[in-house]
Enzyme design. Structure first.
Site, PDB file in Angstrom:
ATOM      1  N   LYS A  52      -2.276   3.065   6.420  1.00  0.00           N
ATOM      2  CA  LYS A  52      -1.058   3.544   6.981  1.00  0.00           C
ATOM      3  C   LYS A  52      -0.696   2.728   8.235  1.00  0.00           C
ATOM      4  O   LYS A  52      -1.358   2.556   9.181  1.00  0.00           O
ATOM      5  CB  LYS A  52      -1.084   4.956   7.167  1.00  0.00           C
ATOM      6  CG  LYS A  52       0.178   5.633   7.653  1.00  0.00           C
ATOM      7  CD  LYS A  52       0.957   5.558   6.199  1.00  0.00           C
ATOM      8  CE  LYS A  52       2.340   6.332   6.360  1.00  0.00           C
ATOM      9  NZ  LYS A  52       3.193   6.518   4.988  1.00  0.00           N
ATOM     10  N   SER A  87       1.048   1.097   3.479  1.00  0.00           N
ATOM     11  CA  SER A  87       2.128   2.053   3.232  1.00  0.00           C
ATOM     12  C   SER A  87       2.716   2.123   4.978  1.00  0.00           C
ATOM     13  O   SER A  87       1.985   2.336   5.527  1.00  0.00           O
ATOM     14  CB  SER A  87       1.906   3.104   2.757  1.00  0.00           C
ATOM     15  OG  SER A  87       1.498   3.177   1.390  1.00  0.00           O
ATOM     16  N   ALA A 115       4.413  -4.276  -2.382  1.00  0.00           N
ATOM     17  CA  ALA A 115       3.183  -5.070  -2.651  1.00  0.00           C
ATOM     18  C   ALA A 115       2.903  -6.332  -1.710  1.00  0.00           C
ATOM     19  O   ALA A 115       2.329  -7.144  -2.346  1.00  0.00           O
ATOM     20  CB  ALA A 115       2.820  -5.059  -3.815  1.00  0.00           C
ATOM     21  N   PRO A 153      -1.149 -11.003  -5.963  1.00  0.00           N
ATOM     22  CA  PRO A 153       0.051 -12.024  -6.443  1.00  0.00           C
ATOM     23  C   PRO A 153       1.233 -11.474  -6.400  1.00  0.00           C
ATOM     24  O   PRO A 153       1.514 -10.269  -6.697  1.00  0.00           O
ATOM     25  CB  PRO A 153      -0.572 -12.617  -7.544  1.00  0.00           C
ATOM     26  CG  PRO A 153      -1.147 -11.471  -8.398  1.00  0.00           C
ATOM     27  CD  PRO A 153      -1.894 -10.904  -7.537  1.00  0.00           C
TER      28      PRO A 153
END
Length: 372
Positions: free
Chosen positions: A164, A233, A354, A359
């Site tokens: 986080k 996140s 992401a 990738p």
């Protein structure tokens, strides 16, 4: 040999403030609140800068756990690592996953490596450090500390690193400007990506997946640099990174095991199957996951993002061009549906954004199974 036993319990929620399932399990003795180390949750907010369901969920959990631990809600938040991921688009179902850890004797007949968990924090970051090398290197040090806390010595045994991390607000940008410093971006929304990306690169450095000679300019530009196990996140509620390392250890007395694979794009079903197979599970296809005797799916953790080149396997996608719905929401819904169909449940942890986590256009997917 004296060691630790890690427990993993998934609890459905009716809303961001619903703690009834957790308190019921505490009341029945299924969960000892004093052993809770971390709680990962999916809340039904928008996953953006103004997604206050994350903060609401943490506040509700801290308030519920405070009397159980004899602490103030503020002290509970310092003791337990809370990571709330906003956005349950499509078939994704709101839930929390509770991780516990207690001392236990490893049974003489237990073989193989079992699930272990470790936690660490970075220092608070200055606004101008978010998304830059300072965040990368501080994260790398904290990942190493979390591995030690988990009793994991081999990076190959690390299968998921949940972080986080903070984001920038207009006030934080202004604070940097007042000191004569420039932030990586002035956009709060863009800062989420910078923070996620830098944190993921810190994981990659710590685990030896990439070299440590990373510069500020590599963040959100060098997409060939990534970690295959990082999940990050961003949130408005903190200014430091909270690191949770999940892996397998020969010293663990847990009845759980974790494995992972890497999705190369948002429709990489074989990677999800590979992750399930890594812990001895089969494919659910709408029912309970097919499993080897004595193994049961607990939860799946995955990252999702709209491919930055605007295509998936040669065909154009419109996720980055949709001005009505954020691309992260599109990606969570798409990957969540794919995983749910293979796992036989929508109660899976799929987080958007992401950057440098797998990738470009793909992301890591980890599976935890219970071994009886």
């Amino acid at each position: 040999m004296r060691t630790a036993s890690v427990g993993v319990i998934k609890v459905a929620t009716k809303g961001p403030g619903d703690v009834s399932g957790l308190t019921a399990m505490i009341g029945s003795g299924a969960i000892d609140p004093t052993t809770i180390l971390a709680i990962l949750g999916k809340t039904e907010g928008n996953g953006g800068v103004n997604d206050f369901t994350r903060e609401y969920a943490v506040a509700a959990l801290c308030t519920a756990l405070a009397p159980e631990l004899g602490l103030s809600p503020e002290a509970v938040e310092q003791r337990i690592a809370f990571v709330m991921s906003g956005g349950t688009e499509g078939v994704l179902s709101p839930h929390i996953t509770v991780f516990t850890r207690r001392e236990a004797e490893r049974p003489a007949g237990m073989s193989g490596k079992r699930l272990s968990i470790g936690m660490a924090h970075t220092r608070d970051f200055l606004p101008e450090e978010i998304g830059r090398s300072a965040q990368i290197m501080e994260t790398a040090k904290a990942v190493t500390a979390a591995m030690a806390d988990a009793g994991i010595t081999d990076p190959a045994d690390v299968h998921f690193v949940q972080i986080k991390c903070p984001l920038l607000t207009s006030d934080r940008v202004e604070a940097a400007n007042a000191c004569g410093n420039k932030t990586a971006t002035t956009s709060a929304y863009s800062s989420m990506a910078y923070s996620r990306g830098a944190s993921a690169l810190g994981v990659a450095v710590a685990l030896g997946e990439i070299a440590s000679d990373i510069s500020d300019d590599d963040v959100l530009r060098r997409y060939d640099l990534f970690s295959s196990v990082a999940s990050t996140s961003s949130g408005i509620e903190l200014m430091h990174n909270v690191i949770i390392v999940l892996g397998n250890s020969a010293s663990s007395a847990s009845e759980f095991e974790i494995g992972h694979a890497v999705m190369n794009d948002a429709i990489d079903a074989p990677a999800v199957v590979s992750a399930l197979n890594s812990v001895g599970l089969g494919i659910g296809l709408g029912v309970a996951p097919l499993a080897t005797v004595g193994r049961e799916l607990v939860n799946i953790f995955a990252k999702a993002e709209a491919s930055p080149d605007g295509s998936v396997r040669g065909f154009r996608h419109t996720m980055l061009e949709d001005t009505d719905i954020s691309s992260t929401r599109h990606a969570r819904a798409a990957v969540g549906g794919l995983i749910a169909g293979l796992a036989g449940t929508g109660a899976v942890y799929v987080s958007g954004g992401a950057e440098h986590q797998g990738p470009a256009g793909g992301g890591p997917v980890a599976v935890i199974a219970r071994l009886s």
